[in-house]
Design a protein around this motif. Sequence first.
Motif, PDB file in Angstrom:
ATOM      1  N   ASP A 157      -6.486  -2.349  -3.822  1.00 19.40           N
ATOM      2  CA  ASP A 157      -7.509  -1.379  -4.139  1.00 19.40           C
ATOM      3  C   ASP A 157      -8.428  -2.063  -5.063  1.00 19.40           C
ATOM      4  O   ASP A 157      -9.673  -1.964  -5.083  1.00 19.40           O
TER       5      ASP A 157
ATOM      6  N   THR B 238     -12.460  -2.655  -4.173  1.00 19.05           N
ATOM      7  CA  THR B 238     -13.549  -2.095  -5.059  1.00 19.05           C
ATOM      8  C   THR B 238     -14.496  -3.115  -5.823  1.00 19.05           C
ATOM      9  O   THR B 238     -15.480  -2.893  -5.952  1.00 19.05           O
TER      10      THR B 238
ATOM     11  N   SER C 232      -0.788   3.851  -2.664  1.00 21.84           N
ATOM     12  CA  SER C 232      -1.870   3.188  -3.260  1.00 21.84           C
ATOM     13  C   SER C 232      -3.146   4.211  -3.602  1.00 21.84           C
ATOM     14  O   SER C 232      -3.503   4.502  -4.654  1.00 21.84           O
ATOM     15  N   ARG C 233      -3.878   4.720  -2.486  1.00 22.72           N
ATOM     16  CA  ARG C 233      -4.940   5.299  -2.514  1.00 22.72           C
ATOM     17  C   ARG C 233      -4.729   6.766  -3.258  1.00 22.72           C
ATOM     18  O   ARG C 233      -5.428   7.206  -4.165  1.00 22.72           O
TER      19      ARG C 233
ATOM     20  N   GLU D   6      -5.768  -0.432   3.600  1.00 19.39           N
ATOM     21  CA  GLU D   6      -5.082   0.383   2.430  1.00 19.39           C
ATOM     22  C   GLU D   6      -4.529   1.812   2.897  1.00 19.39           C
ATOM     23  O   GLU D   6      -3.508   2.146   2.678  1.00 19.39           O
TER      24      GLU D   6
ATOM     25  N   ALA E 120      -9.788   1.914 -10.064  1.00 25.22           N
ATOM     26  CA  ALA E 120      -8.700   1.105  -9.623  1.00 25.22           C
ATOM     27  C   ALA E 120      -8.080   0.221 -10.824  1.00 25.22           C
ATOM     28  O   ALA E 120      -7.010   0.016 -10.989  1.00 25.22           O
TER      29      ALA E 120
ATOM     30  N   THR F 100       0.912  -1.134  -0.105  1.00 27.94           N
ATOM     31  CA  THR F 100       0.104   0.000   0.001  1.00 27.94           C
ATOM     32  C   THR F 100       0.829   1.126   0.075  1.00 27.94           C
ATOM     33  O   THR F 100       0.363   2.259  -0.396  1.00 27.94           O
TER      34      THR F 100
ATOM     35  N   ARG G 140      -4.246   6.485  -6.878  1.00 24.67           N
ATOM     36  CA  ARG G 140      -5.514   6.012  -7.652  1.00 24.67           C
ATOM     37  C   ARG G 140      -6.679   7.122  -7.672  1.00 24.67           C
ATOM     38  O   ARG G 140      -7.016   7.457  -8.851  1.00 24.67           O
TER      39      ARG G 140
ATOM     40  N   ALA H 278     -10.092  -1.229   2.503  1.00 28.66           N
ATOM     41  CA  ALA H 278      -9.896  -0.250   2.171  1.00 28.66           C
ATOM     42  C   ALA H 278      -9.166   0.702   3.600  1.00 28.66           C
ATOM     43  O   ALA H 278      -8.393   1.436   3.248  1.00 28.66           O
TER      44      ALA H 278
END
Length: 280
Positions: free
Chosen positions: A151, A155, A32-33, A207, A122, A16, A36, A204
């Motif tokens: 991710d 999702t 990661s978030r 993450e 994602a 992550t 994205r 999530a």
Amino acid sequence: MDRPDGRTEGAGPFITRVTWRLAEGGSAVWESRAARKRGALTLRPAATGATETVRSADDAVLRRLGRLNLVAAVAFTVGGALFAAGAAVAQTGSGTPTQIASVYFAGGLFFTTGGYASLLQAVNAPRRGGAVEPLVARRWRWWSYEPLRIDWLSTFLLFVGTLVFGINLLDSFLQGLSAQQVNRLIWTPDLVGCLLFLASGHLALVEVCHGRPRLRPHDLGWWIVAVNQLGSVLFLVSALAAFTRPETDSLVNVDVANWGTFAGALCFSAGGVAQLFERP
């Protein structure tokens, strides 16, 4: 799966966050978030301690991420509001079962739209290169299979959960069902959908926390995920209270079922509003 040169964080097989130490001092961080949602790497200079966010993806990719984020945010905001309205109408008894089912079904369509937009984000997220290399954008895809990306898995479970809820919402239009049929056709998909939402929300949280879930009150992404996960918990409480007792043909607790749905839906609506501010 590529192996980065920097220090990695995450949980299990999931990466992550990656931190590279720069030759000139300081560090570069891929999350990661952030990649994205905003198409960004973060540079942290060693001298001043300041944080500078570098948008490493090109403008076309940023526009694409922004559009997907907008669709998902608006869809969850509207879907949550419709679910809350349906629960309020059910609790007050001011509508017929068909009218209530129609409001819920419309909300479910928005939830599914939001779930798929989140999955597309994602699928089409730019991938990491190196410490100062641009994030790499791939050609547009409508689908992928990448279960080792946290991710994608989060999702994907969310999207599947919305589809399972759709079965529950469609079956809600059926009339004259026995208690056993209601539990099999309506309650069971509702429960499964709630469990999928909870699993998605847990991933999530992992993450955004880069491992064990914990408080991160200064992180907007954490607030969005945490509020949505609270909504998933409330949905589960509502589903458990909506079980129909075969011996009485009545719900375990109709008030808890309606108010749990109402509060959980407002959580997702609030998360959708907050997501409008988490953009490139």
